[in-house]
Design an enzyme around this catalytic site. Structure first.
Site, PDB file in Angstrom:
ATOM      1  N   CYS A  42       1.780  -7.122   4.773  1.00 29.47           N
ATOM      2  CA  CYS A  42       1.092  -5.840   4.728  1.00 29.47           C
ATOM      3  C   CYS A  42      -0.204  -6.028   3.949  1.00 29.47           C
ATOM      4  O   CYS A  42      -0.194  -6.575   2.845  1.00 29.47           O
ATOM      5  CB  CYS A  42       1.970  -4.786   4.059  1.00 29.47           C
ATOM      6  SG  CYS A  42       1.131  -3.204   3.804  1.00 29.47           S
ATOM      7  N   CYS A  61       3.697  -3.447  18.105  1.00 29.53           N
ATOM      8  CA  CYS A  61       2.274  -3.564  18.378  1.00 29.53           C
ATOM      9  C   CYS A  61       1.519  -3.166  17.106  1.00 29.53           C
ATOM     10  O   CYS A  61       1.420  -1.981  16.783  1.00 29.53           O
ATOM     11  CB  CYS A  61       1.940  -2.652  19.551  1.00 29.53           C
ATOM     12  SG  CYS A  61       0.274  -2.834  20.189  1.00 29.53           S
ATOM     13  N   CYS A 116       0.125  -3.883   0.424  1.00 29.69           N
ATOM     14  CA  CYS A 116       0.991  -4.242  -0.715  1.00 29.69           C
ATOM     15  C   CYS A 116       1.487  -5.680  -0.659  1.00 29.69           C
ATOM     16  O   CYS A 116       2.214  -6.106  -1.545  1.00 29.69           O
ATOM     17  CB  CYS A 116       2.181  -3.285  -0.785  1.00 29.69           C
ATOM     18  SG  CYS A 116       3.342  -3.476   0.590  1.00 29.69           S
TER      19      CYS A 116
END
Length: 162
Positions: free
Chosen positions: A78, A150, A81
């Site tokens: 991510c 996706c 984070c």
């Protein structure tokens, strides 16, 4: 008798909302507590495109992101984070113009919710740690899951395998 019927009716109808709100334990979803940061902090840490995608639920144009055509071995994290989300082992070419995966590294790494924007109903994928919008999941992927996660490249960072 009319007074009794009215009291009975009111008592029963007052219970209906409570009954209809109960969920089976298998239907219950956890109420996540996401990493808390101010918008100002997010804007300092993310590029404008990352902020748009992760915090405003935006999307990048197809075939423009950094990872849609990445074939290197490694892990996708991510961008908000740095939680590990996907592995190159589950990445596949979907033809959609966005990086696509058939499963996350751990089911708990992502949370699936409902996105009703743009007159459509889609399954939104968010990071389970920071709540950042990652993309959507569709039921048209390859085996073994049949799913296509996706994702927006702007929502991800890539850590190349050594």
């Amino acid at each position: 008798m009319l007074k009794f019927n009215l009291i009975f009716f009111l008592a029963v109808t007052s219970l209906l909302p409570a009954c209809s709100q109960q969920k089976n334990s298998s239907d219950a979803k956890p109420n996540p507590v996401f990493l808390q940061k101010s918008d100002a902090d997010w804007k300092k840490e993310l590029t404008s495109m990352q902020y748009h995608v992760l915090r405003e639920k935006g999307t990048e144009r197809a075939f423009t992101g950094a990872y849609w055509n990445n074939n290197e071995k490694g892990d996708y994290h991510c961008a908000g984070c740095h939680q590990k989300l996907f592995s190159s082992e589950t990445k596949f070419e979907s033809g959609s113009g966005w990086p696509s995966f058939y499963k996350p590294v751990l089911e708990a790494a992502v949370i699936i919710g409902t996105d009703r924007s743009y007159g459509m109903v889609r399954d939104e994928v968010v990071c389970s740690r920071c709540g950042g919008h990652l993309g959507h999941v569709f039921p048209d992927g390859p085996k073994p899951t049949g799913l296509r996660y996706c994702m927006n490249s702007a929502a991800l960072t890539f850590e190349k395998e050594p």
